[in-house]
Structures are given as structure tokens and as C-alpha cells.
Enzyme design. Sequence first.
Site, PDB file in Angstrom:
ATOM      1  N   TYR A  67      53.331  39.475  37.080  1.00 36.02           N
ATOM      2  CA  TYR A  67      54.471  38.157  37.448  1.00 36.02           C
ATOM      3  C   TYR A  67      53.687  37.533  39.012  1.00 36.02           C
ATOM      4  O   TYR A  67      54.353  38.159  39.789  1.00 36.02           O
ATOM      5  CB  TYR A  67      55.486  38.723  37.992  1.00 36.02           C
ATOM      6  CG  TYR A  67      56.373  39.383  36.024  1.00 36.02           C
ATOM      7  CD1 TYR A  67      55.447  38.858  34.978  1.00 36.02           C
ATOM      8  CD2 TYR A  67      57.313  40.126  35.528  1.00 36.02           C
ATOM      9  CE1 TYR A  67      55.977  39.526  33.784  1.00 36.02           C
ATOM     10  CE2 TYR A  67      57.841  40.336  34.357  1.00 36.02           C
ATOM     11  CZ  TYR A  67      57.070  40.082  33.695  1.00 36.02           C
ATOM     12  OH  TYR A  67      57.556  40.174  32.040  1.00 36.02           O
ATOM     13  N   PHE A 218      62.958  37.313  26.247  1.00 39.79           N
ATOM     14  CA  PHE A 218      63.908  36.297  25.699  1.00 39.79           C
ATOM     15  C   PHE A 218      64.419  35.868  24.505  1.00 39.79           C
ATOM     16  O   PHE A 218      64.930  35.335  23.898  1.00 39.79           O
ATOM     17  CB  PHE A 218      62.107  35.328  24.961  1.00 39.79           C
ATOM     18  CG  PHE A 218      61.051  35.331  26.163  1.00 39.79           C
ATOM     19  CD1 PHE A 218      60.914  35.282  27.730  1.00 39.79           C
ATOM     20  CD2 PHE A 218      59.892  34.316  26.198  1.00 39.79           C
ATOM     21  CE1 PHE A 218      60.352  34.534  28.199  1.00 39.79           C
ATOM     22  CE2 PHE A 218      58.817  34.464  26.567  1.00 39.79           C
ATOM     23  CZ  PHE A 218      59.417  34.389  27.429  1.00 39.79           C
TER      24      PHE A 218
END
Length: 291
Positions: A67, A218
Amino acid sequence: MTTTNTLPAAAAGTWKLGSFEVNRLGYGAMRLMSTTDGGIRDRETSIAVLRRAVELGVNHIDTAAFYFFGPRSANELINRALAPYGDDLVITTKVGPGRDFEGAFHTARPDQLRAQVEENLRQLGLDHLDVVNYRIGQALDRGTGSLAEGFGALAELREAGMIRELGISNIGPEHLTEALAIAPVVCVQNQYGLTARREDDELVRLCAEHGIAFVPFFAVASGSAEETRVAEVARRHDATPAQVRLAWTLHQGPHVLAIPGTGDLAHLEQNVAAATLELTEGDLKTLDGAA
């Protein structure tokens, strides 16, 4: 499981990731580094978001060494904002995918997983990792084939004390069965939401049977036609559609956690407030029509 903690993130109760108890409303660090228009987020804003999350009762943060965006690294920001870490803070990371300095993804071989674990340890400033998810597959494509060799390598690192608990990500039910034969699994992390990957409904139930946390990512994916139903429920509660989607996620079972991500303070507070949103049976029926 329930909690007496009155902080907003604790409103939906707690669940145990093996030896760690966490509030079911957590935080995902993937969106911490960039703005919605693709720019690099101000570093101090990202640090403020992390610190505010903890103030609101978030004690489960999901991250990964891959990330990063431009000069921003989620692990470095977490280290800068929150170290020395509180005793109740659980940091979950994932290995398997990796990225080079240009951002291109690759998949680590089983013999490269130790280096990825060590990279997370170094960036986070830790001597062990609380929870490590072994993620298989590419991008959002569900992983196929055996995970035994890679998960077995991580199980050895767990025995060596580098990792406390193990999870798996981007998997099917057959992978869960395979992993459980190797080492305890405390969480499964897949893409899942009201209108995403509902074929995993059965996997959610399977995790419940084993006492394993199901941690969707998500979960606030936007839609089109179904937004009318989501908006209808949002109006009933004076809430946002994102809050309704998060509340729906948490209503799927006491073992289901939420890790919404944002780099915006206002959105963070809205996301955490979703832990207090109690949907009615009528709301759930309305939302079922959107699925």
C-alpha cells in the site's frame, strides 16, 4: 460478543481474531495515501485520520507493505501516527502480492514470503505481526489452485514467533478447508458487499460455523440501479448510502467485520458512525431487493 465501550467504533460489538479482541468496525489503510482525484494526500492529513480513528475506538487497522502511492506508504504513516502502539491496537497486514518501486505488481513465491513479513515488520516498527493474511490470486480475480505451500511457509513463521495469527484472502471455500488442515485461521478477507460477490454468502456462513471472522473489502462499492433502494433506507435513518452499506455488512453476522478506508476526516467519522446504525427487518428486505 458485545462490549461496554461507549466509543462509536465499539457500537457494533467485538469479535476475536484468535487471541486478539477487536471492535467490529475497523479501518482499512489502502486509501490513506491518495486523494479521490488521484493526487498525493497531504501527509499530516493522513496522520490526523489515523489518530482520529483510534480516538473514535478503532482498534483494528488493515494494511500492507504494497500500500503505497508516490512518496506515501501506509505502513510508514501508521508507524508515524500511532507508534508506540496501544496494547489494544491490532494491525493486520497481508502478504503474497508485492510491488516494485514503479508500482508494478508481482506475486511472491513461498520462499519470498519471509522477506515480505520482514518488510512489514521493519516499516511498522514491530518485532512481530499481529495478523497476517495470505492473499492469493491477482487483483480481484479469485485465487485458484492450492495455497498449501505458501500458507505452510507462514505457519512456520508463526511457530517461530514472527506472526501471532494467520488469515487468508481472495479465496474460495476449498481454500479455507485446505488452510485449516495446516494451521488455525482467524479471518477470511474477500471482496464482498451488498451488491458485490454475493456468491460468497455461503462462505460467510462457513466462516461462522468455524468461528472465523469474515472481513470484506470494498464493501462500500457503488452501484447504479440498486442505489435507489439503498437511498430509500438511507433516508429512513438520515444516513448516507455508504453508512447503509456498512451497516448491512455488519448485519450479516456477529463474525463479520468492516474495514472501510478513507483519507478524509469527515468520511472517517461517517464510516465509524455506521457502527451505530441498526437496520430493521423492513430495511433488510428493501436492501435484499437491491442485491
